[in-house]
Design an enzyme around this catalytic site. Structure first.
Site, PDB file in Angstrom:
ATOM      1  N   GLY A  30       0.738  -1.074  -0.060  1.00  0.00           N
ATOM      2  CA  GLY A  30       0.122   0.025  -0.132  1.00  0.00           C
ATOM      3  C   GLY A  30       1.020   1.114   0.116  1.00  0.00           C
ATOM      4  N   TYR A  31       0.256   2.408  -0.481  1.00  0.00           N
ATOM      5  CA  TYR A  31       1.074   3.554  -0.726  1.00  0.00           C
ATOM      6  C   TYR A  31       0.315   4.734   0.413  1.00  0.00           C
ATOM      7  CZ  TYR A  31       3.216   1.147  -4.312  1.00  0.00           C
ATOM      8  OH  TYR A  31       3.811   0.242  -5.171  1.00  0.00           O
ATOM      9  N   LEU A  32       1.411   5.123   1.065  1.00  0.00           N
ATOM     10  CA  LEU A  32       1.056   6.250   1.967  1.00  0.00           C
ATOM     11  C   LEU A  32       1.520   7.442   1.567  1.00  0.00           C
ATOM     12  CD1 LEU A  32       3.176   4.740   5.238  1.00  0.00           C
ATOM     13  CD2 LEU A  32       0.742   4.546   4.682  1.00  0.00           C
TER      14      LEU A  32
END
Length: 163
Positions: A31-33
C-alpha cells in the site's frame, strides 16, 4: 541509500511461461502512504518493509527499512488508494540478471509485468529484452504500482468500456 535501476515490460498471457511453477516466488501485498515522493509499505511473504523511493523512472534512489507486522498493518490502514497484490516469480535470465515476473491479483488481475534490475545505467541501456517480452513500459507512469494503486477505478471503467 541505494540506487534502483530497472526496466519494465508487459507480458502477453500467451507468452507467460508454461513451467512457471518451477520458479521460486514471493507473495506481495503493498500500500502507498504517499506517491510524491513514493512511501510504500510492503508485505513480502512474512517480511514487512517500509520503502521510500525518490523521483525518476528507470533510475531513482530507494531506501528500505524493516517493519514489524503490527507497524505494517497499522500503516497499511492509512494507505491511499487500493492495495496492490501480486505473485512475483524470480526467473534467472543470463547468469547476471533475474526477471521479476509479476502476476497481479485483485483490481489488476490479468496484468503481467516483468521487471529487470541492473547495477548501472550502462547495463540497463544495453539490455536486450527476451523475445517473449512485450512492450516496454519503463517510462509510462501508468505502470508504476504507486500510480496503479490510486487509479484502479480508471482501469475498471476502461475494462467495462471494452466489453
Amino acid at each position: 541509500m541505494q540506487q534502483e535501476i530497472e526496466r519494465k515490460f508487459l507480458i502477453a498471457r500467451e507468452n507467460f511461461p508454461e513451467d512457471i511453477e518451477k520458479y521460486p516466488y514471493h507473495i506481495i501485498e503493498q500500500g502507498y502512504l504517499c506517491v510524491n515522493p513514493v512511501v510504500r509499505v510492503r508485505r513480502q511473504d512474512e517480511d514487512f518493509i517500509l520503502t521510500y523511493k525518490g523521483k525518476g523512472m528507470m533510475m531513482r534512489e530507494e531506501y528500505n527499512l524493516p517493519l514489524q507486522a503490527e507497524g505494517y498493518y497499522h500503516l497499511l490502514g492509512k494507505a491511499d488508494g487500493k492495495t496492490i497484490r501480486k505473485k512475483r516469480y524470480l526467473i534467472p535470465l543470463d547468469g547476471t540478471h533475474t526477471i521479476e515476473l509479476d502476476e497481479f491479483e485483485g483490481d489488476y488481475e490479468g496484468l503481467l509485468m516483468a521487471e529487470v534490475e541492473f547495477t548501472s545505467e550502462e547495463d540497463a541501456n544495453s539490455f536486450e529484452k527476451p523475445a517473449w517480452f512485450g512492450e516496454e513500459v519503463t517510462y509510462d507512469r501508468k505502470y508504476h504500482n504507486s500510480y496503479m494503486s490510486l487509479h484502479a477505478e480508471d482501469k475498471e471503467k476502461e475494462d467495462k468500456e471494452e466489453q
